[in-house]
Design a protein around this motif. Structure first.
Motif, PDB file in Angstrom:
ATOM      1  N   GLU A  78      -5.908   2.190  -0.511  1.00 42.71           N
ATOM      2  CA  GLU A  78      -6.531   1.424  -1.581  1.00 42.71           C
ATOM      3  C   GLU A  78      -5.546   1.270  -2.723  1.00 42.71           C
ATOM      4  OE1 GLU A  78     -10.267   1.939  -4.664  1.00 42.71           O
ATOM      5  OE2 GLU A  78     -10.367   2.881  -2.713  1.00 42.71           O
ATOM      6  N   ILE A  79      -5.489   0.053  -3.293  1.00 38.15           N
ATOM      7  CA  ILE A  79      -4.652  -0.187  -4.467  1.00 38.15           C
ATOM      8  C   ILE A  79      -5.477  -0.944  -5.503  1.00 38.15           C
ATOM      9  CG2 ILE A  79      -2.457  -0.182  -3.218  1.00 38.15           C
ATOM     10  CD1 ILE A  79      -2.467  -3.243  -3.356  1.00 38.15           C
TER      11      ILE A  79
ATOM     12  N   ARG B 119      -9.947  -4.063  -6.612  1.00 40.88           N
ATOM     13  CA  ARG B 119      -9.552  -3.020  -5.664  1.00 40.88           C
ATOM     14  C   ARG B 119      -9.341  -3.666  -4.297  1.00 40.88           C
ATOM     15  NH1 ARG B 119     -14.202   1.251  -6.453  1.00 40.88           N
ATOM     16  NH2 ARG B 119     -13.185   2.118  -4.649  1.00 40.88           N
TER      17      ARG B 119
ATOM     18  N   PHE C 204       0.800  -1.219   0.000  1.00 42.57           N
ATOM     19  CA  PHE C 204       0.000   0.000   0.000  1.00 42.57           C
ATOM     20  C   PHE C 204       0.835   1.273   0.000  1.00 42.57           C
ATOM     21  CE2 PHE C 204      -3.104  -3.127   1.316  1.00 42.57           C
ATOM     22  CZ  PHE C 204      -4.242  -2.709   0.659  1.00 42.57           C
ATOM     23  N   GLN C 205       2.031   1.233   0.536  1.00 43.50           N
ATOM     24  CA  GLN C 205       2.945   2.376   0.568  1.00 43.50           C
ATOM     25  C   GLN C 205       2.254   3.654   1.051  1.00 43.50           C
ATOM     26  OE1 GLN C 205       4.737   2.608  -3.314  1.00 43.50           O
ATOM     27  NE2 GLN C 205       5.768   0.647  -3.070  1.00 43.50           N
TER      28      GLN C 205
ATOM     29  N   GLU D 183      -0.948   4.329   1.235  1.00 42.69           N
ATOM     30  CA  GLU D 183      -2.301   4.517   0.714  1.00 42.69           C
ATOM     31  C   GLU D 183      -3.261   3.555   1.425  1.00 42.69           C
ATOM     32  OE1 GLU D 183      -3.098   6.813  -1.579  1.00 42.69           O
ATOM     33  OE2 GLU D 183      -1.013   7.460  -1.705  1.00 42.69           O
TER      34      GLU D 183
ATOM     35  N   LYS E 205      -8.635  -2.834  -0.430  1.00 42.71           N
ATOM     36  CA  LYS E 205      -8.772  -1.692   0.472  1.00 42.71           C
ATOM     37  C   LYS E 205      -8.465  -2.092   1.905  1.00 42.71           C
ATOM     38  CE  LYS E 205     -12.875  -0.380  -2.075  1.00 42.71           C
ATOM     39  NZ  LYS E 205     -14.278  -0.022  -1.952  1.00 42.71           N
TER      40      LYS E 205
END
Length: 69
Positions: free
Chosen positions: A45-46, A56, A40-41, A43, A58
């Motif tokens: 969501e990816i 997606r 995810f770094q 975030e 999340k």
């Protein structure tokens, strides 16, 4: 009067044991493991492209993962 018989719906079939080749199940030696932080770094969501479809992944407010198509 109750005429419901639950056993009438589930009749056991004999499992064929002769002449049947069962696949050999092997556990993989090692599974590649990634941390959610590396995915995810920062975030929440990816997107994952899999077979031409976009999924997606999340992180919820409770810290759980949800995968949607």
């Amino acid at each position: 009067m109750n005429t419901h018989n639950p056993n009438a719906f589930f009749r056991a079939r004999p499992y064929p044991t002769e002449g049947v080749q069962r696949p050999e199940f092997r556990r993989p030696a090692a599974v590649r493991t990634l941390t959610s932080q590396s995915l995810f770094q920062g975030e929440f969501e990816i997107g994952i492209d899999h077979g031409g479809s976009l999924y997606r992944l999340k992180i919820t407010r409770q810290g759980k993962l949800i995968l949607n198509k």
